[in-house]
Design a protein around this motif. Structure first.
Motif, PDB file in Angstrom:
ATOM      1  N   SER A  39     -94.354-123.460  46.086  1.00  0.00           N
ATOM      2  CA  SER A  39     -93.561-122.311  46.552  1.00  0.00           C
ATOM      3  C   SER A  39     -93.929-121.807  47.949  1.00  0.00           C
ATOM      4  CB  SER A  39     -93.684-121.162  45.543  1.00  0.00           C
ATOM      5  OG  SER A  39     -95.045-120.838  45.388  1.00  0.00           O
ATOM      6  N   SER A  40     -95.033-122.246  48.523  1.00  0.00           N
ATOM      7  CA  SER A  40     -95.486-121.711  49.829  1.00  0.00           C
ATOM      8  C   SER A  40     -94.734-122.347  50.992  1.00  0.00           C
ATOM      9  CB  SER A  40     -96.985-121.949  50.003  1.00  0.00           C
ATOM     10  OG  SER A  40     -97.711-121.324  49.002  1.00  0.00           O
ATOM     11  N   TYR A 156    -108.327-125.448  31.099  1.00  0.00           N
ATOM     12  CA  TYR A 156    -108.601-126.057  32.407  1.00  0.00           C
ATOM     13  C   TYR A 156    -109.592-127.215  32.264  1.00  0.00           C
ATOM     14  CZ  TYR A 156    -110.008-126.176  37.384  1.00  0.00           C
ATOM     15  OH  TYR A 156    -110.287-126.554  38.679  1.00  0.00           O
ATOM     16  N   THR A 191    -111.850-121.002  47.841  1.00  0.00           N
ATOM     17  CA  THR A 191    -110.403-121.048  48.112  1.00  0.00           C
ATOM     18  C   THR A 191    -109.755-119.859  47.391  1.00  0.00           C
ATOM     19  OG1 THR A 191    -109.789-122.279  46.135  1.00  0.00           O
ATOM     20  CG2 THR A 191    -110.448-123.590  48.053  1.00  0.00           C
TER      21      THR A 191
END
Ligand code: NAP
Length: 248
Positions: A39-40, A156, A191
């Motif tokens: 989406s960026s 995860y 990050t």
């Protein structure tokens, strides 16, 4: 000499963080870059320009790695635009952390689809061109959490452990065609993914790292360049922990 001169790389999830670090380091080493994002939009456009300044060909694709058809479509477009696919870096990934007691079925499924199924999707998509070329290097982004587990990250860590099994099997199946497949398992890397963690958790992580610091996207990118390049021509099916000595 540049380590990736003339090679074309697909890097998933490169609009920010580790993927962006890998794209920049690959471009410095002469690779042409096809990268994806979800989406960026603006960050992707800016990265396209930043990469092109290295004198290589660069193009960003909006492509959801968790979707099988989107991966097929991406590989087709990259072949049309670039003419070959020599390197695939499966980097796109997300977290939806929670204790098992509170983890929803949806959060389990989404993490598995984005982190794990994506690797099946993209590997299948590049298989034909790589088999034809009789060469290729596939690098899959796991995590130290996939190697040793982590409370609050059952979804995860399952996805990241799954990546290791998938990669070892891929290495066994494709080795005779000169296609290599390796795994990078980053430790604690600074990050946006880790920026959302609680300060005390971050301190706990860094205290436990022998090198006493979090890693940078460049630390991961440097290991990835090595695995992408012919410098690692005899290395396949391996997990490289890039974690400041956290795992020994
Ligand atoms: P990040 O900063 O959150 O960036 C994630 C990237 O993945 C973004 O470019 C995002 O695109 C993209 N993405 C997310 N879902 C996607 C999808 N469905 N399809 C395509 N792209 C998608 O993450 P990061 O910290 O750089 O992590 C990169 C990889 O390293 C992940 O696989 C992560 O699990 C792994 N890793 C990270 C750490 C760490 O400490 N940071 C440690 C171990 C492993 P948009 O910008 O468009 O959303």
């Amino acid at each position: 000499m540049k380590l990736l001169e003339g090679k074309t790389a697909i890097i998933t999830g490169a609009s920010r963080g580790i993927g962006k670090g890998i794209a920049l380091t690959f471009a410095k080493q002469g690779a042409n870059i096809a990268f994806t994002y979800l989406s960026s939009e603006e960050k992707a456009k800016a990265l396209e320009e930043e990469l092109s300044a290295f004198g290589i060909k660069a193009k960003g694709f909006k492509s959801d790695a968790s979707k099988f058809e989107a991966a097929q479509d991406l590989a087709g477009q990259v072949m049309e635009n670039f003419g070959s696919i020599d390197i695939l870096v499966n980097n796109a990934g997300i977290t939806k952390d929670n204790l098992l007691m509170r983890m929803s079925e949806e959060d389990f499924d989404t993490v598995m689809e984005v982190n794990m199924k994506s690797i099946f999707n993209l590997t299948k998509a590049v298989l034909r061109p790589m088999l034809k070329q009789r060469s290729g290097s596939i690098i899959n982004m796991s995590s130290v959490v996939g190697v040793k587990g982590n409370a609050g990250q059952a979804n995860y860590s399952a996805s990241k452990a799954g990546i290791i099994g998938f990669s070892k099997s891929t290495a066994l199946e494709l080795g005779s065609r000169n296609i290599r497949c390796n795994v990078v398992a980053p430790g604690f890397i600074e990050t946006e993914m880790t920026a959302k963690l609680d300060e005390n958790i971050v301190k706990g992580w860094t205290d436990s790292i022998p090198l006493k610091r979090g890693g940078t996207p460049e630390d991961i990118a440097n290991a990835t360049v090595f695995l992408a390049s012919d410098m690692s021509a005899y290395i396949s099916g391996q997990v490289l922990n890039v974690c400041g000595g956290m795992l020994t």
